[in-house]
Design a protein around this motif. Structure first.
Motif, mmCIF file in Angstrom:
data_model
loop_
_atom_site.group_PDB
_atom_site.id
_atom_site.type_symbol
_atom_site.label_atom_id
_atom_site.label_comp_id
_atom_site.label_asym_id
_atom_site.label_seq_id
_atom_site.Cartn_x
_atom_site.Cartn_y
_atom_site.Cartn_z
ATOM 1 N N LEU A 51 -46.037 20.998 -114.135
ATOM 2 C CA LEU A 51 -47.021 22.056 -114.291
ATOM 3 C C LEU A 51 -47.644 22.316 -112.933
ATOM 4 C CD1 LEU A 51 -48.939 23.742 -116.266
ATOM 5 C CD2 LEU A 51 -50.485 21.793 -116.017
ATOM 6 N N ILE A 52 -47.809 23.579 -112.596
ATOM 7 C CA ILE A 52 -48.552 23.950 -111.395
ATOM 8 C C ILE A 52 -49.788 24.705 -111.864
ATOM 9 C CG2 ILE A 52 -48.556 25.285 -109.270
ATOM 10 C CD1 ILE A 52 -45.566 24.831 -109.065
ATOM 11 N N TYR A 53 -50.943 24.306 -111.361
ATOM 12 C CA TYR A 53 -52.184 24.973 -111.744
ATOM 13 C C TYR A 53 -52.985 25.338 -110.495
ATOM 14 C CZ TYR A 53 -54.799 20.726 -110.688
ATOM 15 O OH TYR A 53 -55.353 19.661 -110.033
ATOM 16 N N GLN A 54 -53.739 26.401 -110.591
ATOM 17 C CA GLN A 54 -54.495 26.907 -109.455
ATOM 18 C C GLN A 54 -55.795 26.134 -109.284
ATOM 19 O OE1 GLN A 54 -54.002 30.951 -108.702
ATOM 20 N NE2 GLN A 54 -55.960 31.220 -107.684
ATOM 21 N N THR A 55 -56.016 25.653 -108.052
ATOM 22 C CA THR A 55 -57.234 24.935 -107.692
ATOM 23 C C THR A 55 -57.385 24.949 -106.181
ATOM 24 O OG1 THR A 55 -58.393 22.804 -107.738
ATOM 25 C CG2 THR A 55 -55.996 22.725 -107.718
ATOM 26 N N GLU A 56 -58.602 24.855 -105.712
ATOM 27 C CA GLU A 56 -58.852 24.792 -104.267
ATOM 28 C C GLU A 56 -58.493 23.429 -103.675
ATOM 29 O OE1 GLU A 56 -59.690 27.269 -102.086
ATOM 30 O OE2 GLU A 56 -59.254 28.496 -103.845
ATOM 31 N N ASN A 57 -58.190 22.438 -104.507
ATOM 32 C CA ASN A 57 -57.873 21.092 -104.028
ATOM 33 C C ASN A 57 -56.433 20.936 -103.557
ATOM 34 O OD1 ASN A 57 -60.468 20.219 -104.682
ATOM 35 N ND2 ASN A 57 -59.858 19.751 -106.770
ATOM 36 N N ALA A 58 -55.621 21.948 -103.676
ATOM 37 C CA ALA A 58 -54.199 21.847 -103.322
ATOM 38 C C ALA A 58 -54.018 21.461 -101.858
ATOM 39 C CB ALA A 58 -53.504 23.166 -103.601
ATOM 40 N N GLY A 59 -52.973 20.677 -101.618
ATOM 41 C CA GLY A 59 -52.590 20.318 -100.260
ATOM 42 C C GLY A 59 -53.413 19.219 -99.634
ATOM 43 N N THR A 60 -54.274 18.571 -100.399
ATOM 44 C CA THR A 60 -55.137 17.536 -99.819
ATOM 45 C C THR A 60 -54.567 16.134 -99.956
ATOM 46 O OG1 THR A 60 -56.434 17.383 -101.860
ATOM 47 C CG2 THR A 60 -57.228 18.916 -100.180
ATOM 48 N N ALA A 61 -53.616 15.916 -100.850
ATOM 49 C CA ALA A 61 -53.023 14.582 -101.027
ATOM 50 C C ALA A 61 -52.090 14.265 -99.865
ATOM 51 C CB ALA A 61 -52.266 14.502 -102.345
ATOM 52 N N LYS A 62 -52.105 13.043 -99.414
ATOM 53 C CA LYS A 62 -51.262 12.601 -98.294
ATOM 54 C C LYS A 62 -50.130 11.703 -98.777
ATOM 55 C CE LYS A 62 -53.931 14.718 -95.458
ATOM 56 N NZ LYS A 62 -53.636 16.115 -95.335
ATOM 57 N N ASN A 63 -49.768 11.844 -100.038
ATOM 58 C CA ASN A 63 -48.723 11.013 -100.630
ATOM 59 C C ASN A 63 -47.719 11.897 -101.376
ATOM 60 O OD1 ASN A 63 -51.272 11.160 -102.417
ATOM 61 N ND2 ASN A 63 -49.614 10.839 -103.883
ATOM 62 N N THR A 64 -46.567 11.332 -101.670
ATOM 63 C CA THR A 64 -45.573 12.043 -102.455
ATOM 64 C C THR A 64 -46.157 12.324 -103.831
ATOM 65 O OG1 THR A 64 -43.815 10.865 -101.299
ATOM 66 C CG2 THR A 64 -43.223 11.941 -103.379
ATOM 67 N N GLN A 65 -46.028 13.585 -104.266
ATOM 68 C CA GLN A 65 -46.619 13.964 -105.539
ATOM 69 C C GLN A 65 -45.598 14.188 -106.637
ATOM 70 O OE1 GLN A 65 -49.101 16.779 -103.124
ATOM 71 N NE2 GLN A 65 -50.400 16.481 -104.906
ATOM 72 N N MET A 66 -44.355 14.436 -106.253
ATOM 73 C CA MET A 66 -43.315 14.670 -107.252
ATOM 74 C C MET A 66 -41.961 14.502 -106.565
ATOM 75 S SD MET A 66 -42.663 18.054 -109.635
ATOM 76 C CE MET A 66 -42.043 19.125 -108.340
ATOM 77 N N GLY A 67 -40.951 14.153 -107.337
ATOM 78 C CA GLY A 67 -39.631 14.024 -106.750
ATOM 79 C C GLY A 67 -38.518 14.221 -107.757
ATOM 80 N N TRP A 68 -37.366 14.568 -107.234
ATOM 81 C CA TRP A 68 -36.152 14.698 -108.038
ATOM 82 C C TRP A 68 -35.168 13.638 -107.597
ATOM 83 C CZ3 TRP A 68 -38.575 19.331 -106.699
ATOM 84 C CH2 TRP A 68 -38.820 20.215 -107.750
ATOM 85 N N GLU A 69 -34.385 13.118 -108.527
ATOM 86 C CA GLU A 69 -33.292 12.215 -108.232
ATOM 87 C C GLU A 69 -31.995 13.007 -108.283
ATOM 88 O OE1 GLU A 69 -32.358 8.713 -110.760
ATOM 89 O OE2 GLU A 69 -33.850 7.754 -109.467
ATOM 90 N N THR A 70 -31.126 12.797 -107.315
ATOM 91 C CA THR A 70 -29.860 13.514 -107.240
ATOM 92 C C THR A 70 -28.727 12.534 -107.003
ATOM 93 O OG1 THR A 70 -28.654 15.274 -106.075
ATOM 94 C CG2 THR A 70 -30.144 13.945 -104.753
ATOM 95 N N ASP A 71 -27.505 12.974 -107.245
ATOM 96 C CA ASP A 71 -26.347 12.126 -106.947
ATOM 97 C C ASP A 71 -25.715 12.497 -105.611
ATOM 98 O OD1 ASP A 71 -25.234 14.543 -107.651
ATOM 99 O OD2 ASP A 71 -23.895 13.722 -109.174
ATOM 100 N N ASN A 72 -26.263 13.525 -104.917
ATOM 101 C CA ASN A 72 -25.729 13.919 -103.618
ATOM 102 C C ASN A 72 -26.855 14.509 -102.771
ATOM 103 O OD1 ASN A 72 -24.414 15.143 -101.408
ATOM 104 N ND2 ASN A 72 -22.562 15.458 -102.616
ATOM 105 N N LEU A 73 -27.576 13.633 -102.098
ATOM 106 C CA LEU A 73 -28.735 14.045 -101.312
ATOM 107 C C LEU A 73 -28.365 15.047 -100.212
ATOM 108 C CD1 LEU A 73 -31.787 13.623 -100.796
ATOM 109 C CD2 LEU A 73 -31.127 11.881 -99.125
ATOM 110 N N GLU A 74 -27.288 14.789 -99.494
ATOM 111 C CA GLU A 74 -26.904 15.665 -98.389
ATOM 112 C C GLU A 74 -26.596 17.085 -98.874
ATOM 113 O OE1 GLU A 74 -25.799 12.533 -98.721
ATOM 114 O OE2 GLU A 74 -26.607 11.593 -96.898
ATOM 115 N N ARG A 75 -25.906 17.205 -100.010
ATOM 116 C CA ARG A 75 -25.589 18.520 -100.560
ATOM 117 C C ARG A 75 -26.871 19.273 -100.931
ATOM 118 N NH1 ARG A 75 -22.873 17.643 -105.706
ATOM 119 N NH2 ARG A 75 -24.984 17.505 -106.438
ATOM 120 N N GLU A 76 -27.788 18.581 -101.580
ATOM 121 C CA GLU A 76 -29.057 19.207 -101.965
ATOM 122 C C GLU A 76 -29.837 19.650 -100.733
ATOM 123 O OE1 GLU A 76 -29.832 20.032 -104.976
ATOM 124 O OE2 GLU A 76 -28.458 18.785 -106.123
#
Length: 126
Positions: A51-76
Motif C-alpha cells: 500500500l502506498i499512502y500520502q503523507t509528509e513523512n515520506a523519504g525519512t526512513a534510512k532503512n530498507t522498507q520493502m523488497g522483492w525476491e527474484t531468481d535472477n537479480l542481474e536480469r531484473e
C-alpha cells in the motif's frame, strides 16, 4: 493466526500521483485498487502486496522498507536500469556493493530509491 495470513508492506508518499507514475513507468506495476483518497494498493506474487499512502513523512526512513525476491537479480537490474532506475552504492561495515550489488553467503541484493525516497530492495538467495 498471523503466520498464515498474507502480509503487505506500507510505504509513504509525499506525492501519491508521482509515486503511481514511478511504480507504473519504472517498475511496470499497476495499482490493483484504491483503499481511500490518497492511497493505492498494489498486488504482487503469491498474495503479497503493498500500500502506498500520502503523507509528509515520506523519504525519512534510512532503512530498507520493502523488497522483492527474484531468481535472477542481474536480469531484473538490467530491465530496471533500462527503465531509468538507479541502483545505490553502499560501502560501510557489513555492506559493500559493486555495480549496485552486495554479495553475501545467503545470496546477493541491490537497492534503489523510489520517487518518494523510500529504500527498495531486490534480492536473490544463493
Amino acid at each position: 493466526m498471523l503466520k498464515d495470513s498474507n502480509i503487505i508492506a506500507v510505504l509513504p508518499a509525499k506525492d501519491i500521483n508521482r509515486a503511481k507514475e514511478f511504480y507504473r513507468d519504472k517498475l511496470g506495476i499497476e495499482p490493483s485498487d484504491s483503499m481511500e483518497e490518497g492511497s493505492v494498493m498494489y498486488r504482487c506474487g503469491q498474495g503479497t502486496g503493498f500500500l502506498i499512502y500520502q503523507t509528509e513523512n515520506a523519504g525519512t526512513a534510512k532503512n530498507t522498507q520493502m523488497g522483492w525476491e527474484t531468481d535472477n537479480l542481474e536480469r531484473e537490474m538490467e530491465e530496471l536500469r533500462g527503465r531509468g532506475v538507479v541502483f545505490e552504492e553502499y560501502d560501510f561495515p557489513g555492506l559493500k556493493t559493486e555495480n549496485g550489488v552486495a554479495t553475501a553467503d545467503w545470496g546477493k541484493a541491490a537497492w534503489f530509491l523510489d520517487s518518494e525516497g523510500n529504500i527498495i530492495n531486490i534480492s536473490q538467495r544463493a
